[in-house]
Design a protein around this motif. Structure first.
Motif, mmCIF file in Angstrom:
data_model
loop_
_atom_site.group_PDB
_atom_site.id
_atom_site.type_symbol
_atom_site.label_atom_id
_atom_site.label_comp_id
_atom_site.label_asym_id
_atom_site.label_seq_id
_atom_site.Cartn_x
_atom_site.Cartn_y
_atom_site.Cartn_z
ATOM 1 N N GLU A 101 0.826 -1.215 0.000
ATOM 2 C CA GLU A 101 0.000 0.000 0.000
ATOM 3 C C GLU A 101 0.856 1.259 0.000
ATOM 4 O O GLU A 101 0.543 2.231 -0.699
ATOM 5 C CB GLU A 101 -0.938 0.002 1.214
ATOM 6 N N MET A 102 1.929 1.266 0.768
ATOM 7 C CA MET A 102 2.801 2.439 0.808
ATOM 8 C C MET A 102 3.476 2.661 -0.539
ATOM 9 O O MET A 102 3.615 3.802 -0.992
ATOM 10 C CB MET A 102 3.835 2.288 1.922
ATOM 11 N N GLU A 103 3.878 1.585 -1.184
ATOM 12 C CA GLU A 103 4.490 1.705 -2.509
ATOM 13 C C GLU A 103 3.487 2.240 -3.531
ATOM 14 O O GLU A 103 3.803 3.154 -4.304
ATOM 15 C CB GLU A 103 5.024 0.346 -2.968
ATOM 16 N N GLU A 104 2.293 1.675 -3.548
ATOM 17 C CA GLU A 104 1.300 2.075 -4.542
ATOM 18 C C GLU A 104 0.885 3.528 -4.365
ATOM 19 O O GLU A 104 0.713 4.267 -5.340
ATOM 20 C CB GLU A 104 0.075 1.168 -4.459
ATOM 21 N N ALA A 105 0.740 3.954 -3.115
ATOM 22 C CA ALA A 105 0.291 5.325 -2.838
ATOM 23 C C ALA A 105 1.447 6.313 -2.783
ATOM 24 O O ALA A 105 1.212 7.519 -2.680
ATOM 25 C CB ALA A 105 -0.467 5.362 -1.515
ATOM 26 N N ASN A 106 2.671 5.811 -2.846
ATOM 27 C CA ASN A 106 3.858 6.666 -2.697
ATOM 28 C C ASN A 106 3.733 7.500 -1.418
ATOM 29 O O ASN A 106 3.901 8.721 -1.415
ATOM 30 C CB ASN A 106 4.036 7.573 -3.904
ATOM 31 N N SER A 107 3.421 6.813 -0.328
ATOM 32 C CA SER A 107 3.154 7.460 0.944
ATOM 33 C C SER A 107 4.165 7.030 1.997
ATOM 34 O O SER A 107 4.623 5.880 2.002
ATOM 35 C CB SER A 107 1.740 7.102 1.429
ATOM 36 N N ASP A 108 4.485 7.948 2.895
ATOM 37 C CA ASP A 108 5.374 7.645 4.017
ATOM 38 C C ASP A 108 4.592 7.218 5.256
ATOM 39 O O ASP A 108 5.159 7.166 6.353
ATOM 40 C CB ASP A 108 6.237 8.867 4.362
ATOM 41 N N ALA A 109 3.329 6.904 5.095
ATOM 42 C CA ALA A 109 2.512 6.432 6.214
ATOM 43 C C ALA A 109 1.452 5.477 5.696
ATOM 44 O O ALA A 109 1.080 5.520 4.518
ATOM 45 C CB ALA A 109 1.854 7.598 6.955
ATOM 46 N N CYS A 110 0.970 4.633 6.591
ATOM 47 C CA CYS A 110 -0.077 3.684 6.218
ATOM 48 C C CYS A 110 -0.903 3.357 7.451
ATOM 49 O O CYS A 110 -0.361 3.157 8.551
ATOM 50 C CB CYS A 110 0.538 2.403 5.653
ATOM 51 N N ILE A 111 -2.215 3.336 7.270
ATOM 52 C CA ILE A 111 -3.132 2.879 8.306
ATOM 53 C C ILE A 111 -3.274 1.371 8.178
ATOM 54 O O ILE A 111 -3.401 0.843 7.069
ATOM 55 C CB ILE A 111 -4.484 3.586 8.154
ATOM 56 N N LEU A 112 -3.245 0.678 9.299
ATOM 57 C CA LEU A 112 -3.349 -0.778 9.324
ATOM 58 C C LEU A 112 -4.751 -1.141 9.789
ATOM 59 O O LEU A 112 -5.135 -0.812 10.921
ATOM 60 C CB LEU A 112 -2.320 -1.381 10.284
ATOM 61 N N ALA A 113 -5.515 -1.787 8.924
ATOM 62 C CA ALA A 113 -6.914 -2.084 9.243
ATOM 63 C C ALA A 113 -7.045 -2.796 10.582
ATOM 64 O O ALA A 113 -6.305 -3.749 10.871
ATOM 65 C CB ALA A 113 -7.536 -2.941 8.137
ATOM 66 N N ASN A 114 -7.990 -2.303 11.416
ATOM 67 C CA ASN A 114 -8.261 -2.884 12.734
ATOM 68 C C ASN A 114 -7.016 -2.988 13.598
ATOM 69 O O ASN A 114 -6.876 -3.908 14.408
ATOM 70 C CB ASN A 114 -8.903 -4.274 12.582
ATOM 71 N N HIS A 115 -6.119 -1.996 13.446
ATOM 72 C CA HIS A 115 -4.839 -2.103 14.134
ATOM 73 C C HIS A 115 -4.309 -0.730 14.536
ATOM 74 O O HIS A 115 -4.412 -0.338 15.688
ATOM 75 C CB HIS A 115 -3.855 -2.849 13.219
ATOM 76 N N GLY A 116 -3.736 0.018 13.616
ATOM 77 C CA GLY A 116 -3.106 1.284 13.990
ATOM 78 C C GLY A 116 -2.470 1.988 12.812
ATOM 79 O O GLY A 116 -3.021 2.006 11.707
#
Length: 211
Positions: free
Chosen positions: A139-154
């Motif tokens: 997900e971080m690679e596809e969105a070119n993002s330095d952050a990611c939300i983890l479903a049902n986690h954090g």
């Protein structure tokens, strides 16, 4: 071995207390093909530099008196595939609220460009697993993002160093709060790609110039 990085972990770990409940967060900082990480299940002010585990990018512990965070697979997965110098993982309340909704953070405020143009959400997998690591990195690679939300986690955020990774974590948590609060009063406006590109250009000259 990674003496400076191990001290950095000790110095910055207490900041997790403001971002995540109990002992549920972790962080690490990388030097080459190894990284220093918070030990698992230990209060953030309950260890010193000699305790801090040093881990290879293959997940082998090569130094330290304590066992590393249970999220070693996520840390190694990110370091192997993304250009990151440090990682912060939290269960911060507002990001975790989006996590249990299974929703990403859209570009509702220009400060999202500190980490990208959105914060994606990775599907659920048990904590501490290769499956979770793969979902997050993809997900971080596809969105070119330095952050990611983890479903049902954090939340996980990266940066060139620990101060930047912590700052990015704070930015995302605050934007999650603003976004969720705004939704209680209407439909939040999202910035366009053109508007975000203009902010990214301005950020290139932000701060003090070299003297």
């Amino acid at each position: 071995m990674l003496a400076r990085e191990r001290v950095a972990v000790v110095d910055h770990a207490p900041s997790l207390s403001d971002l995540t409940p109990g002992r549920t967060g972790n962080l690490s900082v990388r030097d080459g093909d190894r990284f220093a990480a918070t030990p698992t299940g230990v209060p953030y002010d309950g260890f010193d530099a000699s305790d801090v585990p040093v881990v290879t990018l293959d997940g082998d512990v090569v130094a330290g008196e304590m066992e590393p965070t249970s999220e070693v697979p996520m840390h190694t997965g990110i370091y192997q595939r993304l250009d990151a110098g440090a990682i912060v993982h939290t269960h911060s309340p507002w990001a975790s609220t989006l996590a249990v909704l299974g929703e990403e953070l859209p570009p509702v405020h220009y400060m999202i460009t500190a980490v990208g143009r959105k914060v994606p959400v990775a599907g659920y997998a048990p904590y501490g697993t290769d499956d979770l690591a793969e979902l997050v990195v993809a997900e971080m690679e596809e969105a070119n993002s330095d952050a990611c939300i983890l479903a049902n986690h954090g939340l996980v955020a990266v940066g060139e160093d620990l101060p930047t990774a912590i700052e990015n974590t704070v930015h995302v948590e605050e934007l999650c709060r603003v976004y969720l609060q705004a939704r209680q009063h209407g439909e939040p406006n999202e910035l366009t790609d053109e508007q975000l590109a203009a902010v990214e250009e301005k950020f290139e000259s932000y701060g003090q110039s070299d003297v």
